[in-house]
Design a protein around this motif. Structure first.
Motif, mmCIF file in Angstrom:
data_model
loop_
_atom_site.group_PDB
_atom_site.id
_atom_site.type_symbol
_atom_site.label_atom_id
_atom_site.label_comp_id
_atom_site.label_asym_id
_atom_site.label_seq_id
_atom_site.Cartn_x
_atom_site.Cartn_y
_atom_site.Cartn_z
ATOM 1 N N ARG A 11 1.023 -1.057 -0.080
ATOM 2 C CA ARG A 11 -0.021 -0.146 -0.088
ATOM 3 C C ARG A 11 0.831 1.256 -0.068
ATOM 4 N N PRO A 12 0.501 2.351 -0.631
ATOM 5 C CA PRO A 12 1.300 3.739 -0.655
ATOM 6 C C PRO A 12 1.396 3.887 0.895
ATOM 7 N N GLY A 13 2.636 4.465 1.362
ATOM 8 C CA GLY A 13 3.179 4.679 2.450
ATOM 9 C C GLY A 13 3.442 3.461 3.451
ATOM 10 N N ALA A 14 3.269 2.438 3.005
ATOM 11 C CA ALA A 14 3.398 1.184 3.667
ATOM 12 C C ALA A 14 4.910 0.861 3.806
ATOM 13 N N PRO A 15 5.543 0.501 4.882
ATOM 14 C CA PRO A 15 7.186 0.147 4.788
ATOM 15 C C PRO A 15 7.398 -1.012 3.787
ATOM 16 N N ALA A 16 8.512 -0.747 3.205
ATOM 17 C CA ALA A 16 8.882 -1.734 1.858
ATOM 18 C C ALA A 16 9.375 -3.029 2.653
ATOM 19 N N ALA A 17 9.292 -4.102 1.942
ATOM 20 C CA ALA A 17 9.533 -5.284 2.599
ATOM 21 C C ALA A 17 10.913 -5.406 2.524
ATOM 22 N N PRO A 18 11.546 -6.173 3.540
ATOM 23 C CA PRO A 18 13.032 -6.053 3.578
ATOM 24 C C PRO A 18 13.591 -6.782 2.367
ATOM 25 N N VAL A 19 14.793 -6.285 1.784
ATOM 26 C CA VAL A 19 15.418 -6.743 0.610
ATOM 27 C C VAL A 19 16.059 -8.163 1.229
ATOM 28 N N GLU A 20 16.183 -9.224 0.698
ATOM 29 C CA GLU A 20 17.099 -10.415 0.916
ATOM 30 C C GLU A 20 18.338 -10.097 0.415
ATOM 31 N N THR A 21 19.309 -10.456 1.423
ATOM 32 C CA THR A 21 20.614 -10.089 0.804
ATOM 33 C C THR A 21 21.456 -11.482 0.825
ATOM 34 N N VAL A 22 22.642 -11.599 0.199
ATOM 35 C CA VAL A 22 23.667 -12.625 0.370
ATOM 36 C C VAL A 22 25.054 -12.037 0.676
ATOM 37 N N ARG A 23 25.681 -12.735 1.417
ATOM 38 C CA ARG A 23 27.014 -12.549 1.723
ATOM 39 C C ARG A 23 28.070 -12.957 0.584
ATOM 40 N N VAL A 24 28.874 -12.015 0.026
ATOM 41 C CA VAL A 24 29.736 -12.515 -0.925
ATOM 42 C C VAL A 24 31.187 -12.234 -0.566
ATOM 43 N N THR A 25 32.221 -12.770 -1.169
ATOM 44 C CA THR A 25 33.626 -12.543 -0.890
ATOM 45 C C THR A 25 34.244 -11.977 -2.234
ATOM 46 N N LEU A 26 34.646 -10.888 -2.327
ATOM 47 C CA LEU A 26 35.137 -10.284 -3.363
ATOM 48 C C LEU A 26 36.673 -10.250 -3.141
ATOM 49 N N PHE A 27 37.458 -10.238 -4.346
ATOM 50 C CA PHE A 27 38.896 -10.316 -4.165
ATOM 51 C C PHE A 27 39.545 -9.026 -4.849
ATOM 52 N N PHE A 28 40.114 -8.149 -4.097
ATOM 53 C CA PHE A 28 40.837 -7.058 -4.374
ATOM 54 C C PHE A 28 42.407 -7.095 -4.281
ATOM 55 N N SER A 29 43.084 -6.307 -5.071
ATOM 56 C CA SER A 29 44.471 -6.284 -4.775
ATOM 57 C C SER A 29 44.893 -5.271 -3.880
ATOM 58 N N ASP A 30 46.205 -5.795 -3.203
ATOM 59 C CA ASP A 30 46.638 -4.664 -2.067
ATOM 60 C C ASP A 30 47.400 -3.631 -2.823
ATOM 61 N N ALA A 31 47.718 -2.786 -2.363
ATOM 62 C CA ALA A 31 48.463 -1.493 -2.992
ATOM 63 C C ALA A 31 49.871 -1.779 -3.069
ATOM 64 N N SER A 32 50.390 -2.442 -1.936
ATOM 65 C CA SER A 32 51.815 -2.589 -2.080
ATOM 66 C C SER A 32 52.377 -3.718 -2.736
ATOM 67 N N GLU A 33 51.878 -4.801 -2.640
ATOM 68 C CA GLU A 33 52.563 -6.124 -3.124
ATOM 69 C C GLU A 33 51.614 -6.604 -4.614
ATOM 70 N N GLY A 34 50.387 -6.238 -4.868
ATOM 71 C CA GLY A 34 49.558 -6.659 -5.787
ATOM 72 C C GLY A 34 48.901 -7.814 -5.625
ATOM 73 N N LYS A 35 48.901 -8.674 -4.464
ATOM 74 C CA LYS A 35 48.415 -9.887 -4.087
ATOM 75 C C LYS A 35 46.679 -9.646 -3.788
ATOM 76 N N LEU A 36 46.059 -10.643 -3.967
ATOM 77 C CA LEU A 36 44.646 -10.517 -3.784
ATOM 78 C C LEU A 36 44.275 -10.842 -2.354
ATOM 79 N N HIS A 37 43.238 -10.074 -1.786
ATOM 80 C CA HIS A 37 42.994 -10.240 -0.667
ATOM 81 C C HIS A 37 41.325 -10.116 -0.550
ATOM 82 N N PRO A 38 40.711 -11.131 0.094
ATOM 83 C CA PRO A 38 39.154 -11.124 0.318
ATOM 84 C C PRO A 38 38.616 -9.954 1.103
ATOM 85 N N GLU A 39 37.461 -9.448 0.612
ATOM 86 C CA GLU A 39 36.691 -8.539 1.084
ATOM 87 C C GLU A 39 35.082 -9.211 1.147
ATOM 88 N N GLU A 40 34.602 -9.082 2.269
ATOM 89 C CA GLU A 40 32.981 -9.726 2.242
ATOM 90 C C GLU A 40 32.301 -8.518 2.435
#
Length: 155
Positions: A11-40
């Protein structure tokens, strides 16, 4: 006469249903050595595999939140499409601007981040194949072999 709301429509003005989420692990490089590190992080749960692959790519493109890590996907690399094959192989078709050039470390970071993030988060996946602009390619910039499907690359 007021039209009836469809079943399941808030209904207009009713609170939105909560969005279902999923936890993911992404891999990014570090600035010094260029190795991959996980970030959730938690992302909205996509409805189907292609949308999930797109969501992973978009999160990688947003870059890391953790200090000391750097984003690896240049803005001129986009995901054209992603497919989960019955064999357990994921195919990522990326659009790469022809004016981009990569050093070997940068190219390895891009490919490693894409492959490892995909394998870490997509169930029942054994390998990732990367297409460039809809076609099989030898590499992105001459340094990392893309002619075969790849397993985890993490350093």
């Amino acid at each position: 006469m007021t039209p009836a709301l469809a079943s399941g429509t808030p209904r207009p003005g009713a609170p939105a249903a909560p969005v279902e989420t999923v936890r993911v692990t992404l891999f990014f490089s570090d600035a010094s050595e260029g190795k991959l590190h996980p970030e959730e992080r938690d992302i909205a749960k996509p409805a189907e595999p292609g949308a999930f692959l797109r969501a992973l790519f978009e999160e990688l493109a947003r870059g890391p939140r953790r200090p000391g890590l750097i984003g690896v996907l240049p803005p001129r690399i986009q995901l054209r499409n992603g497919f989960l094959m019955p064999s357990g192989e994921v195919v990522l078709d990326i659009a790469v601007d022809s004016s981009l050039s990569f050093g070997s470390a940068e190219e390895l970071s891009i490919v490693s981040s894409l492959v490892d993030t995909t394998l870490q988060n997509v169930a029942n996946t054994q390998s990732v194949r990367i297409l460039v602009n809809g076609e099989p390619a030898e590499s992105l910039g001459g340094h990392v072999d893309l002619t075969r499907p790849m397993g985890f690359i993490r350093d």
